[in-house]
Motif scaffolding. Structure first.
Motif, PDB file in Angstrom:
ATOM      1  N   PHE A 182      -9.196 -18.173   9.456  1.00 37.00           N
ATOM      2  CA  PHE A 182      -9.462 -17.138  10.447  1.00 37.00           C
ATOM      3  C   PHE A 182     -10.891 -17.233  10.977  1.00 37.00           C
ATOM      4  O   PHE A 182     -11.121 -17.084  12.188  1.00 37.00           O
ATOM      5  CB  PHE A 182      -9.216 -15.758   9.827  1.00 37.00           C
ATOM      6  CG  PHE A 182      -9.419 -14.621  10.794  1.00 37.00           C
ATOM      7  CD1 PHE A 182      -8.426 -14.277  11.680  1.00 37.00           C
ATOM      8  CD2 PHE A 182     -10.609 -13.916  10.814  1.00 37.00           C
ATOM      9  CE1 PHE A 182      -8.610 -13.236  12.588  1.00 37.00           C
ATOM     10  CE2 PHE A 182     -10.808 -12.881  11.710  1.00 37.00           C
ATOM     11  CZ  PHE A 182      -9.800 -12.536  12.599  1.00 37.00           C
ATOM     12  N   ARG A 183     -11.830 -17.501  10.094  1.00 41.78           N
ATOM     13  CA  ARG A 183     -13.216 -17.614  10.559  1.00 41.78           C
ATOM     14  C   ARG A 183     -13.403 -18.834  11.453  1.00 41.78           C
ATOM     15  O   ARG A 183     -14.114 -18.781  12.462  1.00 41.78           O
ATOM     16  CB  ARG A 183     -14.157 -17.682   9.354  1.00 41.78           C
ATOM     17  CG  ARG A 183     -14.150 -16.412   8.525  1.00 41.78           C
ATOM     18  CD  ARG A 183     -15.278 -16.375   7.535  1.00 41.78           C
ATOM     19  NE  ARG A 183     -15.229 -15.178   6.717  1.00 41.78           N
ATOM     20  CZ  ARG A 183     -16.198 -14.793   5.898  1.00 41.78           C
ATOM     21  NH1 ARG A 183     -17.289 -15.518   5.783  1.00 41.78           N
ATOM     22  NH2 ARG A 183     -16.074 -13.686   5.193  1.00 41.78           N
ATOM     23  N   VAL A 184     -12.760 -19.937  11.075  1.00 41.67           N
ATOM     24  CA  VAL A 184     -12.850 -21.143  11.909  1.00 41.67           C
ATOM     25  C   VAL A 184     -12.228 -20.878  13.275  1.00 41.67           C
ATOM     26  O   VAL A 184     -12.810 -21.234  14.321  1.00 41.67           O
ATOM     27  CB  VAL A 184     -12.162 -22.329  11.210  1.00 41.67           C
ATOM     28  CG1 VAL A 184     -12.059 -23.516  12.151  1.00 41.67           C
ATOM     29  CG2 VAL A 184     -12.930 -22.721   9.954  1.00 41.67           C
ATOM     30  N   ALA A 185     -11.062 -20.252  13.272  1.00 39.45           N
ATOM     31  CA  ALA A 185     -10.401 -19.968  14.548  1.00 39.45           C
ATOM     32  C   ALA A 185     -11.215 -18.985  15.385  1.00 39.45           C
ATOM     33  O   ALA A 185     -11.351 -19.155  16.611  1.00 39.45           O
ATOM     34  CB  ALA A 185      -9.001 -19.408  14.298  1.00 39.45           C
ATOM     35  N   GLY A 186     -11.784 -17.969  14.742  1.00 43.27           N
ATOM     36  CA  GLY A 186     -12.557 -16.977  15.479  1.00 43.27           C
ATOM     37  C   GLY A 186     -13.802 -17.561  16.126  1.00 43.27           C
ATOM     38  O   GLY A 186     -14.091 -17.313  17.310  1.00 43.27           O
ATOM     39  N   ILE A 187     -14.554 -18.351  15.376  1.00 46.09           N
ATOM     40  CA  ILE A 187     -15.770 -18.938  15.933  1.00 46.09           C
ATOM     41  C   ILE A 187     -15.431 -20.006  16.971  1.00 46.09           C
ATOM     42  O   ILE A 187     -16.167 -20.196  17.947  1.00 46.09           O
ATOM     43  CB  ILE A 187     -16.645 -19.499  14.805  1.00 46.09           C
ATOM     44  CG1 ILE A 187     -17.148 -18.353  13.926  1.00 46.09           C
ATOM     45  CG2 ILE A 187     -17.825 -20.294  15.356  1.00 46.09           C
ATOM     46  CD1 ILE A 187     -18.075 -18.765  12.818  1.00 46.09           C
TER      47      ILE A 187
ATOM     48  N   VAL B  22     -20.568 -34.203  10.288  1.00 41.90           N
ATOM     49  CA  VAL B  22     -21.030 -33.203   9.323  1.00 41.90           C
ATOM     50  C   VAL B  22     -19.856 -32.365   8.808  1.00 41.90           C
ATOM     51  O   VAL B  22     -19.787 -32.047   7.613  1.00 41.90           O
ATOM     52  CB  VAL B  22     -22.108 -32.304   9.970  1.00 41.90           C
ATOM     53  CG1 VAL B  22     -22.405 -31.108   9.076  1.00 41.90           C
ATOM     54  CG2 VAL B  22     -23.376 -33.095  10.218  1.00 41.90           C
ATOM     55  N   THR B  23     -18.927 -32.016   9.676  1.00 40.73           N
ATOM     56  CA  THR B  23     -17.774 -31.229   9.248  1.00 40.73           C
ATOM     57  C   THR B  23     -16.912 -32.008   8.270  1.00 40.73           C
ATOM     58  O   THR B  23     -16.460 -31.470   7.249  1.00 40.73           O
ATOM     59  CB  THR B  23     -16.942 -30.815  10.468  1.00 40.73           C
ATOM     60  OG1 THR B  23     -17.766 -30.070  11.375  1.00 40.73           O
ATOM     61  CG2 THR B  23     -15.761 -29.959  10.040  1.00 40.73           C
ATOM     62  N   THR B  24     -16.676 -33.276   8.570  1.00 42.06           N
ATOM     63  CA  THR B  24     -15.879 -34.108   7.660  1.00 42.06           C
ATOM     64  C   THR B  24     -16.557 -34.239   6.305  1.00 42.06           C
ATOM     65  O   THR B  24     -15.902 -34.132   5.249  1.00 42.06           O
ATOM     66  CB  THR B  24     -15.673 -35.498   8.277  1.00 42.06           C
ATOM     67  OG1 THR B  24     -15.066 -35.361   9.568  1.00 42.06           O
ATOM     68  CG2 THR B  24     -14.783 -36.348   7.391  1.00 42.06           C
ATOM     69  N   PHE B  25     -17.861 -34.451   6.303  1.00 44.14           N
ATOM     70  CA  PHE B  25     -18.601 -34.556   5.045  1.00 44.14           C
ATOM     71  C   PHE B  25     -18.554 -33.239   4.268  1.00 44.14           C
ATOM     72  O   PHE B  25     -18.333 -33.230   3.047  1.00 44.14           O
ATOM     73  CB  PHE B  25     -20.048 -34.948   5.333  1.00 44.14           C
ATOM     74  CG  PHE B  25     -20.960 -34.802   4.154  1.00 44.14           C
ATOM     75  CD1 PHE B  25     -20.947 -35.724   3.116  1.00 44.14           C
ATOM     76  CD2 PHE B  25     -21.837 -33.727   4.060  1.00 44.14           C
ATOM     77  CE1 PHE B  25     -21.779 -35.582   2.019  1.00 44.14           C
ATOM     78  CE2 PHE B  25     -22.672 -33.583   2.977  1.00 44.14           C
ATOM     79  CZ  PHE B  25     -22.651 -34.520   1.950  1.00 44.14           C
ATOM     80  N   SER B  26     -18.729 -32.123   4.969  1.00 46.73           N
ATOM     81  CA  SER B  26     -18.737 -30.817   4.299  1.00 46.73           C
ATOM     82  C   SER B  26     -17.379 -30.503   3.691  1.00 46.73           C
ATOM     83  O   SER B  26     -17.287 -29.951   2.587  1.00 46.73           O
ATOM     84  CB  SER B  26     -19.138 -29.724   5.295  1.00 46.73           C
ATOM     85  OG  SER B  26     -20.422 -29.970   5.820  1.00 46.73           O
TER      86      SER B  26
ATOM     87  N   THR C 145     -20.023 -20.732   2.358  1.00 49.15           N
ATOM     88  CA  THR C 145     -19.286 -21.963   2.653  1.00 49.15           C
ATOM     89  C   THR C 145     -18.382 -21.785   3.862  1.00 49.15           C
ATOM     90  O   THR C 145     -18.316 -22.646   4.748  1.00 49.15           O
ATOM     91  CB  THR C 145     -18.458 -22.397   1.440  1.00 49.15           C
ATOM     92  OG1 THR C 145     -19.328 -22.582   0.316  1.00 49.15           O
ATOM     93  CG2 THR C 145     -17.732 -23.692   1.716  1.00 49.15           C
ATOM     94  N   GLN C 146     -17.685 -20.668   3.933  1.00 50.14           N
ATOM     95  CA  GLN C 146     -16.781 -20.437   5.050  1.00 50.14           C
ATOM     96  C   GLN C 146     -17.527 -20.338   6.372  1.00 50.14           C
ATOM     97  O   GLN C 146     -17.095 -20.914   7.385  1.00 50.14           O
ATOM     98  CB  GLN C 146     -15.969 -19.169   4.800  1.00 50.14           C
ATOM     99  CG  GLN C 146     -14.956 -19.289   3.680  1.00 50.14           C
ATOM    100  CD  GLN C 146     -14.092 -18.055   3.557  1.00 50.14           C
ATOM    101  OE1 GLN C 146     -14.300 -17.068   4.246  1.00 50.14           O
ATOM    102  NE2 GLN C 146     -13.117 -18.096   2.666  1.00 50.14           N
ATOM    103  N   MET C 147     -18.650 -19.629   6.386  1.00 55.21           N
ATOM    104  CA  MET C 147     -19.397 -19.467   7.632  1.00 55.21           C
ATOM    105  C   MET C 147     -20.013 -20.787   8.087  1.00 55.21           C
ATOM    106  O   MET C 147     -20.064 -21.077   9.290  1.00 55.21           O
ATOM    107  CB  MET C 147     -20.480 -18.408   7.453  1.00 55.21           C
ATOM    108  CG  MET C 147     -19.943 -16.994   7.339  1.00 55.21           C
ATOM    109  SD  MET C 147     -18.888 -16.507   8.733  1.00 55.21           S
ATOM    110  CE  MET C 147     -20.041 -16.637  10.096  1.00 55.21           C
TER     111      MET C 147
ATOM    112  N   VAL D 194     -17.423 -26.399  12.922  1.00 54.47           N
ATOM    113  CA  VAL D 194     -16.224 -26.634  13.737  1.00 54.47           C
ATOM    114  C   VAL D 194     -16.382 -25.978  15.108  1.00 54.47           C
ATOM    115  O   VAL D 194     -16.007 -26.563  16.146  1.00 54.47           O
ATOM    116  CB  VAL D 194     -14.972 -26.103  13.019  1.00 54.47           C
ATOM    117  CG1 VAL D 194     -13.744 -26.214  13.914  1.00 54.47           C
ATOM    118  CG2 VAL D 194     -14.739 -26.858  11.726  1.00 54.47           C
ATOM    119  N   GLY D 195     -16.956 -24.778  15.138  1.00 56.27           N
ATOM    120  CA  GLY D 195     -17.172 -24.104  16.412  1.00 56.27           C
ATOM    121  C   GLY D 195     -18.116 -24.864  17.315  1.00 56.27           C
ATOM    122  O   GLY D 195     -17.903 -24.949  18.535  1.00 56.27           O
TER     123      GLY D 195
END
Length: 429
Positions: free
Chosen positions: A18-23, A68-72, A101-103, A109-110
């Motif tokens: 949800f956080r990924v989709a929202g941002i 960075v997203t893939t590494f994280s 971590t979620q933020m 991703v955003g």
């Protein structure tokens, strides 16, 4: 009903998707805002920023954010697997709700979505000259946000997955759950005590599936009960296991059965939010895992005992708890029972660490302290658990010198701390 909506909203907000989709949606809105704000800018500013500079920034942002997203994500998955295998699989679920971590992942991703959408629209005639100035400013803001999140991510990685980090999070969440239950022992409902006489014409509500009672949305059930003038008696407390077809509640009106099934959440695993006993159980599991021959870490076991004791000490006795009228008079719920909260976590450690003298000494000391708690029910549970642990240790300790040392420790502890000798079971012959 507003309370229930807030509770359900918070459950959704704590999920990563949800956080990924929202941002990501906000990043698309930011791109479109450049088109809306562009005509407002005064003429001449478009000469200050060239389209080529914006394109270069967007290219750098899109390529770096993807890496960075893939590494994280790979780091996050590795840490979660390490937590499950090294400590306990139940701790993995708690780590999934790590806000930092979620933020961070949602921001990365955003930013990637923002750069990708901007590049796609820049390849068309969507942006005018003045729109590019706004897009340049938006891109700079996104870069600043990404840098801040990178610094936050670096700090988080220093302790992420460590014992102190995961145990601290479990302890903090359990303490918060305890304080909420102390403020509302029955989640704001009336107490379903053994002396309560339930009407004879009640209707049974059975569980649609097997699992644990994860949470009860008391406000929603009470609202339905007041709407039809009925009463709901929920027989199963949060954290209890129910089998399919088992009676979980009784209602005075048939219309309330659907409201109960929709607001008593049954899942495959317990949750700390309304069930602090689950947090204590997870801490005990970490301590039990540390007692295994492959780990053999007595210090971790003692740390878990101290954490469990610290949480249980926050239990308020009846004379200490503030008197408050039930917020949901149309609902009855079982109160939180202190006996299993003491017996289950300490009993698990006492069984697996029965042959470890150092662990038994600490266990006897902490349980003896809880034995003098102002709440008589919790004190009695601590006394019974302490005596059972002592009896098991006296049989499991392989050497007589260790049994004598434990007995001497218990006797000295009682005289030193409480002014009276603590009873010690007989030594095995």
């Amino acid at each position: 009903m507003l309370t229930t909506l807030v509770q359900r909203w918070l459950l959704i907000w704590r999920t990563l998707w949800f956080r990924v989709a929202g941002i990501s949606v906000l990043s698309i809105v930011a791109v479109l805002a450049a088109k809306l704000l562009g005509p407002v800018l005064p003429h001449g500013l478009d000469r200050l920023v060239g389209a080529q500079s914006v394109d270069q920034l967007l290219d750098i942002l899109s390529s770096s954010m993807l890496a960075v997203t893939t590494f994280s994500l790979s780091v996050m998955v590795s840490v979660y697997r390490a937590i499950s295998s090294q400590w306990t699989p139940r701790a993995h679920r708690i780590q999934l709700r790590d806000n930092a971590t979620q933020m961070v992942l949602a921001t990365f991703v955003g930013a990637f979505v923002y750069a990708l959408c901007s590049i796609v629209l820049r390849s068309t005639r969507f942006f005018a000259d003045r729109d590019i100035v706004v897009l340049f400013g938006m891109t700079l803001l996104v870069i600043v946000l990404v840098v801040v999140m990178l610094l936050r991510w670096m700090i988080r990685l220093q302790t992420m997955g460590s014992l102190s980090d995961i145990a601290g999070r479990i302890t903090d969440q359990t303490l918060r759950a305890f304080r909420r239950r102390m403020a509302a022992p029955c989640l704001g409902a009336r107490e379903l005590s053994a002396e309560l006489v339930v009407p004879e014409n009640v209707i049974d509500v059975t569980a649609p599936r097997s699992g644990y009672v994860e949470r009860v949305f008391a406000a929603a059930i009470d609202a339905h009960a007041r709407g039809c003038g009925g009463v709901v008696y929920v027989l199963k407390g949060v954290g209890e296991y129910v089998s399919r077809g088992e009676v979980i509640a009784q209602v005075t009106d048939a219309e309330l059965a659907e409201a109960v099934l929709g607001n008593v959440q049954i899942g495959s695993m317990r949750d700390i939010e309304q069930d602090p006993g689950f947090g204590l159980h997870v801490l005990a599991e970490i301590g039990s895992k540390a007692l295994s021959p492959g780990v053999n870490d007595g210090g971790t076991v003692i740390d878990m005992i101290d954490r469990i004791t610290r949480v249980l000490e926050s239990w308020l006795a009846p004379q200490e708890a503030p008197e408050a009228q039930p917020r949901y008079p149309g609902l009855y719920l079982p109160p939180l029972d202190p006996a299993p909260l003491v017996a289950e976590p300490f009993g698990l450690i006492a069984r697996d660490g029965a042959a470890v003298l150092e662990v038994q000494k600490v266990l006897q000391s902490r349980l003896s302290g809880l034995e003098h708690h102002p709440d008589p029910a919790l004190a009695e549970a601590a006394r019974q658990t302490r005596e059972l642990a002592l009896r098991r240790a006296m049989e499991a300790l392989p050497h007589e010198v260790d049994r004598e040392a434990l007995a001497a420790h218990v006797e000295a502890m009682g005289r030193r701390c409480w002014g009276a000798a603590v009873p010690v079971c007989d030594l095995p012959t």
